[in-house]
Structure formats: structure tokens, C-alpha cells
Design a protein around this motif. Structure first.
Motif, PDB file in Angstrom:
ATOM      1  N   THR A   1     -16.002  -0.509   5.311  1.00 19.45           N
ATOM      2  CA  THR A   1     -16.600  -1.665   5.912  1.00 19.45           C
ATOM      3  C   THR A   1     -16.020  -2.973   5.052  1.00 19.45           C
ATOM      4  O   THR A   1     -15.657  -3.913   5.886  1.00 19.45           O
ATOM      5  CB  THR A   1     -18.110  -1.354   5.465  1.00 19.45           C
ATOM      6  N   ALA A   2     -15.861  -2.947   3.865  1.00 19.00           N
ATOM      7  CA  ALA A   2     -15.138  -4.081   3.142  1.00 19.00           C
ATOM      8  C   ALA A   2     -13.833  -4.243   3.676  1.00 19.00           C
ATOM      9  O   ALA A   2     -13.740  -5.550   4.007  1.00 19.00           O
ATOM     10  CB  ALA A   2     -14.856  -3.671   1.684  1.00 19.00           C
ATOM     11  N   TYR A   3     -13.146  -3.497   4.102  1.00 20.06           N
ATOM     12  CA  TYR A   3     -11.700  -3.494   4.498  1.00 20.06           C
ATOM     13  C   TYR A   3     -11.838  -4.272   6.123  1.00 20.06           C
ATOM     14  O   TYR A   3     -11.116  -5.163   6.509  1.00 20.06           O
ATOM     15  CB  TYR A   3     -10.890  -2.300   4.821  1.00 20.06           C
ATOM     16  N   SER A   4     -12.621  -3.686   6.892  1.00 19.71           N
ATOM     17  CA  SER A   4     -12.934  -4.055   8.365  1.00 19.71           C
ATOM     18  C   SER A   4     -13.440  -5.438   8.178  1.00 19.71           C
ATOM     19  O   SER A   4     -12.973  -6.179   9.079  1.00 19.71           O
ATOM     20  CB  SER A   4     -13.500  -3.273   9.359  1.00 19.71           C
ATOM     21  N   PHE A   5     -14.400  -5.827   7.235  1.00 22.08           N
ATOM     22  CA  PHE A   5     -15.059  -7.117   7.429  1.00 22.08           C
ATOM     23  C   PHE A   5     -14.107  -8.191   7.087  1.00 22.08           C
ATOM     24  O   PHE A   5     -14.062  -9.207   7.232  1.00 22.08           O
ATOM     25  CB  PHE A   5     -16.221  -7.064   6.389  1.00 22.08           C
ATOM     26  N   TYR A   6     -13.227  -7.637   5.898  1.00 24.60           N
ATOM     27  CA  TYR A   6     -12.372  -8.676   5.443  1.00 24.60           C
ATOM     28  C   TYR A   6     -11.196  -9.043   6.670  1.00 24.60           C
ATOM     29  O   TYR A   6     -10.779 -10.260   6.585  1.00 24.60           O
ATOM     30  CB  TYR A   6     -11.560  -8.200   4.240  1.00 24.60           C
TER      31      TYR A   6
ATOM     32  N   GLY B   1     -15.644  -9.519   3.824  1.00 23.02           N
ATOM     33  CA  GLY B   1     -15.079  -8.508   3.128  1.00 23.02           C
ATOM     34  C   GLY B   1     -15.484  -8.531   1.480  1.00 23.02           C
ATOM     35  O   GLY B   1     -16.014  -7.627   0.824  1.00 23.02           O
ATOM     36  N   LEU B   2     -15.218  -9.832   1.185  1.00 23.25           N
ATOM     37  CA  LEU B   2     -15.501  -9.985  -0.359  1.00 23.25           C
ATOM     38  C   LEU B   2     -17.025  -9.517  -1.022  1.00 23.25           C
ATOM     39  O   LEU B   2     -17.551  -9.195  -1.806  1.00 23.25           O
ATOM     40  CB  LEU B   2     -15.040 -11.197  -0.810  1.00 23.25           C
ATOM     41  N   LEU B   3     -17.882 -10.108   0.281  1.00 23.23           N
ATOM     42  CA  LEU B   3     -19.337  -9.741  -0.172  1.00 23.23           C
ATOM     43  C   LEU B   3     -19.877  -8.368  -0.172  1.00 23.23           C
ATOM     44  O   LEU B   3     -20.653  -7.943  -0.700  1.00 23.23           O
ATOM     45  CB  LEU B   3     -20.121 -10.594   0.834  1.00 23.23           C
ATOM     46  N   ILE B   4     -18.973  -7.623   0.274  1.00 21.36           N
ATOM     47  CA  ILE B   4     -19.104  -6.089   0.441  1.00 21.36           C
ATOM     48  C   ILE B   4     -18.446  -5.404  -0.886  1.00 21.36           C
ATOM     49  O   ILE B   4     -18.963  -4.452  -1.209  1.00 21.36           O
ATOM     50  CB  ILE B   4     -18.568  -5.543   1.714  1.00 21.36           C
ATOM     51  N   ALA B   5     -17.665  -6.404  -1.461  1.00 20.35           N
ATOM     52  CA  ALA B   5     -16.897  -5.653  -2.943  1.00 20.35           C
ATOM     53  C   ALA B   5     -17.993  -5.124  -3.915  1.00 20.35           C
ATOM     54  O   ALA B   5     -17.829  -4.118  -4.392  1.00 20.35           O
ATOM     55  CB  ALA B   5     -15.990  -6.378  -3.188  1.00 20.35           C
ATOM     56  N   PRO B   6     -19.112  -6.089  -4.136  1.00 20.85           N
ATOM     57  CA  PRO B   6     -20.042  -5.674  -5.267  1.00 20.85           C
ATOM     58  C   PRO B   6     -20.639  -4.185  -4.787  1.00 20.85           C
ATOM     59  O   PRO B   6     -21.102  -3.619  -5.681  1.00 20.85           O
ATOM     60  CB  PRO B   6     -20.980  -6.702  -5.288  1.00 20.85           C
ATOM     61  N   THR B   7     -20.777  -4.127  -3.408  1.00 21.97           N
ATOM     62  CA  THR B   7     -21.683  -2.781  -3.200  1.00 21.97           C
ATOM     63  C   THR B   7     -20.572  -1.624  -3.432  1.00 21.97           C
ATOM     64  O   THR B   7     -21.082  -0.638  -3.835  1.00 21.97           O
ATOM     65  CB  THR B   7     -21.887  -2.667  -1.708  1.00 21.97           C
ATOM     66  N   GLN B   8     -19.322  -1.876  -3.450  1.00 22.19           N
ATOM     67  CA  GLN B   8     -18.335  -0.996  -3.483  1.00 22.19           C
ATOM     68  C   GLN B   8     -18.328  -0.405  -5.412  1.00 22.19           C
ATOM     69  O   GLN B   8     -18.190   0.641  -5.501  1.00 22.19           O
ATOM     70  CB  GLN B   8     -17.049  -1.408  -3.160  1.00 22.19           C
ATOM     71  N   VAL B   9     -18.350  -1.414  -5.943  1.00 28.45           N
ATOM     72  CA  VAL B   9     -18.459  -1.262  -7.277  1.00 28.45           C
ATOM     73  C   VAL B   9     -19.750  -0.345  -7.658  1.00 28.45           C
ATOM     74  O   VAL B   9     -19.674   0.555  -8.301  1.00 28.45           O
ATOM     75  CB  VAL B   9     -18.244  -2.691  -8.057  1.00 28.45           C
ATOM     76  N   TRP B  10     -20.776  -1.046  -7.189  1.00 27.82           N
ATOM     77  CA  TRP B  10     -22.151  -0.339  -7.655  1.00 27.82           C
ATOM     78  C   TRP B  10     -22.162   1.304  -6.942  1.00 27.82           C
ATOM     79  O   TRP B  10     -22.542   2.043  -7.789  1.00 27.82           O
ATOM     80  CB  TRP B  10     -23.574  -0.871  -6.905  1.00 27.82           C
ATOM     81  N   VAL B  11     -21.505   1.445  -5.751  1.00 29.01           N
ATOM     82  CA  VAL B  11     -21.576   2.777  -5.406  1.00 29.01           C
ATOM     83  C   VAL B  11     -20.547   3.626  -6.042  1.00 29.01           C
ATOM     84  O   VAL B  11     -20.792   4.844  -6.301  1.00 29.01           O
ATOM     85  CB  VAL B  11     -21.327   2.784  -3.942  1.00 29.01           C
ATOM     86  N   SER B  12     -19.503   2.983  -6.717  1.00 26.22           N
ATOM     87  CA  SER B  12     -18.831   3.669  -7.445  1.00 26.22           C
ATOM     88  C   SER B  12     -19.396   4.246  -8.746  1.00 26.22           C
ATOM     89  O   SER B  12     -19.272   5.287  -9.170  1.00 26.22           O
ATOM     90  CB  SER B  12     -17.244   2.946  -7.925  1.00 26.22           C
ATOM     91  N   VAL B  13     -20.444   3.490  -9.373  1.00 29.86           N
ATOM     92  CA  VAL B  13     -21.000   3.847 -10.526  1.00 29.86           C
ATOM     93  C   VAL B  13     -22.134   4.640  -9.922  1.00 29.86           C
ATOM     94  O   VAL B  13     -22.357   5.907 -10.710  1.00 29.86           O
ATOM     95  CB  VAL B  13     -22.083   2.489 -10.987  1.00 29.86           C
TER      96      VAL B  13
END
Length: 183
Positions: free
Chosen positions: A140-145, A152-164
């Protein structure tokens, strides 16, 4: 005093304000979609109150109040990202069909993880869903970017949290492997 501070901020950040698009009903619709999709999953109140507290968790496990405190702002960021992608398409909505589909898959996989982990108490199975969810957030981050870099950058914090969350999921499974389906 506060009024002066706000006025000075607004005066010094005119470029920032000009770069931000004005909100419209599409932003509200995006928020309704993002927050509404999670309502497709039952609440599993009993699991949250009885089953989950009994599980062994790693020492770094966040307190329960952290989860809504993090997810609510993330959902707001996702709503803004979805809106930016939708708006960037203009009248050619077919041009954003793939990113929007990927976003929908990401939302559904996140919901499915809740069903598997909290609904079925299938901790080993939840790892597979978490992995798919993690990959879908990255997609999602890649396709939105590719449509709108800010989205795409607005999705990046979700990627960090999902990693946690993925690491927490893994640790909980590992710590409870002897009784994987506690009920």
C-alpha cells in the motif's frame, strides 16, 4: 499571547498551508471507509478481557491502552492517504484502481488477523496473517507513493507499527507455544 503565537506560526508557514490541499467531503468519506472497515470485525470483548490477559507476553509488551492510542492516529493518517490518492486521480478513477485495491486488501488482512488471533485464538495461524498484513501495508505504501508521495509517506507510520505488532505477535506465540489455543 496564544493568539500571537498562532498568528506568527501561520505567517511563517504560508508555504506549508498553500501546499496542503483543502479538505472536502472526500476526506470525510475516506475516514468513514477506513474506520468503517474495522467495524466489519466483531469486537471480541470476551477475548480482550479474559483470554488475552492470561497469555504470557514479552517484557516489552505495551500496556493495553497503547493500542487504540496508536491505531486511531494511524487510521487518520490512512484516511488522509486514501483521500490524497483518490483526489490525485481526478476524473480518471481507473488510474488508481490498483492502489485502492491494494489498500482494501491491506484493510481486510488486518481485520482477518483479528479474527484469527482474537476470534479463533489460533496464535500460530495468526503469524501467517500478520505476515500477509505486513506485506500488504508495504505494498500500500509503495503503490500510494507512486501516485502521490505524501500519501505513501502517510502510510509509513502504519508500517512501523505493524512491524512492532508482528514482533509482539511472534513473541506471544513463542511464549505460549505449549498451549497454543488457550480458551
Amino acid at each position: 499571547m496564544l493568539r500571537n503565537v498562532v498568528a506568527k506560526f501561520e505567517e511563517s508557514h504560508q508555504g506549508l498551508r498553500a501546499a496542503l490541499p483543502e479538505a472536502d467531503l472526500g476526506l470525510l468519506a475516506a475516514g468513514a471507509i477506513v474506520f468503517g472497515l474495522q467495524k466489519l470485525v466483531p469486537a471480541y470483548e470476551e477475548s480482550y478481557k479474559v483470554w488475552y490477559p492470561k497469555l504470557r507476553k514479552p517484557s516489552w509488551n505495551p500496556p493495553n491502552w497503547i493500542f487504540p492510542a496508536v491505531w486511531i492516529p494511524l487510521k487518520i493518517l490512512q484516511s488522509a492517504a486514501l483521500w490524497l490518492v483518490w483526489k490525485s486521480a481526478g476524473s480518471d478513477k481507473a488510474s488508481v484502481a490498483v492502489p485502492l485495491t491494494i489498500f482494501g486488501v491491506h484493510a481486510l488482512l488486518g481485520n482477518q488477523w483479528n479474527v484469527v488471533f482474537f476470534g479463533r485464538h489460533d496464535m500460530p495461524g495468526s503469524l501467517k496473517w500478520m505476515g500477509a498484513f505486513w506485506l500488504s501495508v508495504a505494498a500500500t505504501a509503495y503503490s500510494f507513493y507512486s501516485v502521490d508521495p505524501l500519501a505513501g509517506l502517510l502510510i509509513a507510520p502504519t508500517q512501523v507499527w505493524v512491524s512492532v505488532a508482528a514482533k509482539l505477535n511472534y513473541d506471544i506465540v513463542r511464549l505460549n507455544k505449549d498451549d497454543e489455543k488457550r480458551t
